[in-house]
Design an enzyme around this catalytic site. Sequence first.
Site, PDB file in Angstrom:
ATOM      1  N   HIS A   1      35.576  37.566  38.075  1.00  0.00           N
ATOM      2  CA  HIS A   1      35.820  36.823  36.831  1.00  0.00           C
ATOM      3  C   HIS A   1      34.704  37.054  35.818  1.00  0.00           C
ATOM      4  O   HIS A   1      34.962  37.416  34.664  1.00  0.00           O
ATOM      5  CB  HIS A   1      35.938  35.331  37.153  1.00  0.00           C
ATOM      6  CG  HIS A   1      36.096  34.458  35.951  1.00  0.00           C
ATOM      7  ND1 HIS A   1      37.328  34.010  35.510  1.00  0.00           N
ATOM      8  CD2 HIS A   1      35.185  33.943  35.077  1.00  0.00           C
ATOM      9  CE1 HIS A   1      37.165  33.272  34.424  1.00  0.00           C
ATOM     10  NE2 HIS A   1      35.868  33.210  34.135  1.00  0.00           N
ATOM     11  N   GLU A   2      33.472  36.848  36.258  1.00  0.00           N
ATOM     12  CA  GLU A   2      32.361  36.998  35.326  1.00  0.00           C
ATOM     13  C   GLU A   2      32.210  38.445  34.858  1.00  0.00           C
ATOM     14  O   GLU A   2      31.803  38.696  33.717  1.00  0.00           O
ATOM     15  CB  GLU A   2      31.063  36.498  35.954  1.00  0.00           C
ATOM     16  CG  GLU A   2      31.046  35.001  36.239  1.00  0.00           C
ATOM     17  CD  GLU A   2      31.318  34.152  35.001  1.00  0.00           C
ATOM     18  OE1 GLU A   2      30.976  34.592  33.885  1.00  0.00           O
ATOM     19  OE2 GLU A   2      31.890  33.055  35.155  1.00  0.00           O
TER      20      GLU A   2
END
Length: 686
Positions: free
Chosen positions: A473-474
């Site tokens: 995600h990051e």
Amino acid sequence: MTDAAASNPLLTPSTLPYGLPDYAAIRPEHYLPAFERAFAEQRAEVAAITLARTAPTFRNTIVALERSGELLERVAAAFYTVASADATPEIQEIEETLAPLMAAHHDAIQLDPRLYRRIAALHDRLDELDLSPEDRYLVERRHRELTHAGAGLDDADKERLTALNQRLSVLTTTFEKNLLADTNELAVVFDDAAELDGLTPGELSATARNAADRGLDGTHVVTLTLFTGHPYLASLTDRESRRRLLAASRARGARGGAHDNRAVLLEIVWLRAERAALLGYDSHAAYVTSDETAGSPEAVHGLLRRLAVPAAANARRERAALQAIVDAGDHPFPVEAHDWAFYTEKVRQAEFDLDRAALRPWFEAERVLWEGVFRTAHRLYGLTFTERGDLHAYHPDARVFEVYEADGGVLGLFVLDLYTRDTKRGGAWMNSIVSQSHLRGTRPIVVNNLNVPKPAPGEPTLLTLDEVTTLFHEFGHALHGLFARVAYPHFAGTAVFRDFVEFPSQVNEMWITWPEVLAEYARHVDTDEPLPADVVERLMASETFDQGFATSEYLAAAWLDQAWHSLTADEAAAITDVAGFEASALADIGLDDPVVPPRYSSAYFAHVFSGGYSAGYYSYIWSEVLDADTVEWFRSNGGLTRANGDRFRELVLGVGGSKDPLEAYREFRGRDAEIGPLLKRRGLAD
């Protein structure tokens, strides 16, 4: 330049690659003098614009404004990267001193009537200026943002607004400082390893390391996560240990003493509501959403209420299944919040023959990074990565990687700071140290921060599936920051609407279980055997499992954010009981289940009381509508291909904030997003 200024490494551009700050040379005492110089420099740059006797043009006003503040952006990026990831007491003291100064500086520019008049004059003549689409959009956004900030107010209202902004900057900094301190103080000490039965050897060694770091040798310390729950709740067999861990998490910021955040957040809510009224809005939520893709609180509330009813119903069914497992045991008891994760895994094992905790040996961090995250970026976008051991970031645990295009050209730097520590705020995030801009000739440096427990020296870092998800995600945010190719720093990277910014990062999560990707990174740390095919099948089959809980806890937090920030100033001033307000708000939307607490309670809700998500925590589910629809597009068009990656990069990631995000989405998808894929993913479809 004085001798002190000449010796301050922040006052001259870094000679390191890409302008990476020379953190080895930067000392805490360098920051405030550098900020003071940077404030003065930008004030002079803006004064040169506003005092010009020539008529405003795009170049002498808008471009000149884009060129201004380069020193301030450089100093601020260097400092705030450290303030969030390595906030020593000295850094925290600087941040507290800096907060009102930074607010006053921004207000001095945003509320400058001469600057506003020049930009308004250009905005009034937009059709006559013959601008490129990006240039035209920049004028529109600059005018909208200054108006939204209060540039059109009279002098008396501007004075009150400036005072509100400065006080709010102090309060939000105080909230973050209190939360970090209370999170550290409430780390749970266990005298006997038997109390932590169920943890893996690696997890147990991490708790022993935590204890040793605190001078508590011979014990075990479990540090807290930012959100209400904790990964260990799914594994701990001792019910009292689970109870202690969740109780500590939920007590943060609301147990009296020096670090209690309740009075702080009540004042924040009141002052935000007062500021919104000053700016002509009914509430802070109305003010915030008016300049987001949602457009209004009513649109947000409509989506949250639509999802809350089926989500709560699913959670009740899940709770009944947990209770059945408990009732079948020798000593039945009513299921409580600290039991949910543990017995959810029991139900998961019974229904899917799947033990998620047992998957950790297949998720060794280095392999997940190189063969999962980086290899996926190579397949989609042609990127390659080289670790730069010769480049040092702000902390020894922060690693620097150089990123290259498919043709071998340089793209930027990626910094990964994986491990938790007492000086790092909770959660996970991406930020930029340098933003890309053709105008300034800069290439990007982006940072990803996570909070993974650090194992004992010599032991591998084994991730949970949730931590794998966070890493992907990051990195989706990182790709957004790396890929944007814009002329102006105002549009760089993730400088998009708050309720759009999570969309690219959420899309990057889809590759976690993509067969070709999973086969590369999910290999046993000791044997190198791939994750068995039958386990993969069961993992995929269980994707909607426990979604009632996951969706309900998120929606409860999003609703609390909206409830606080939908108050008028008079309503906010009348609130004195934080817990009572929370209970009433959750009952209003039907998410007042004590066994499913909100993902964040107010006193430790950093996203909205010290971060940038006030009245905007809904953004995750709002963006997920786009995300789920985009995943369907990838699946329908061949999945993990370079052609698909290039299209997503060109039409979404690469434009940064330089065009309306929903227009960019329509160009990519060929239509507006549909909600059906989200409802299906969350188990909410009829």
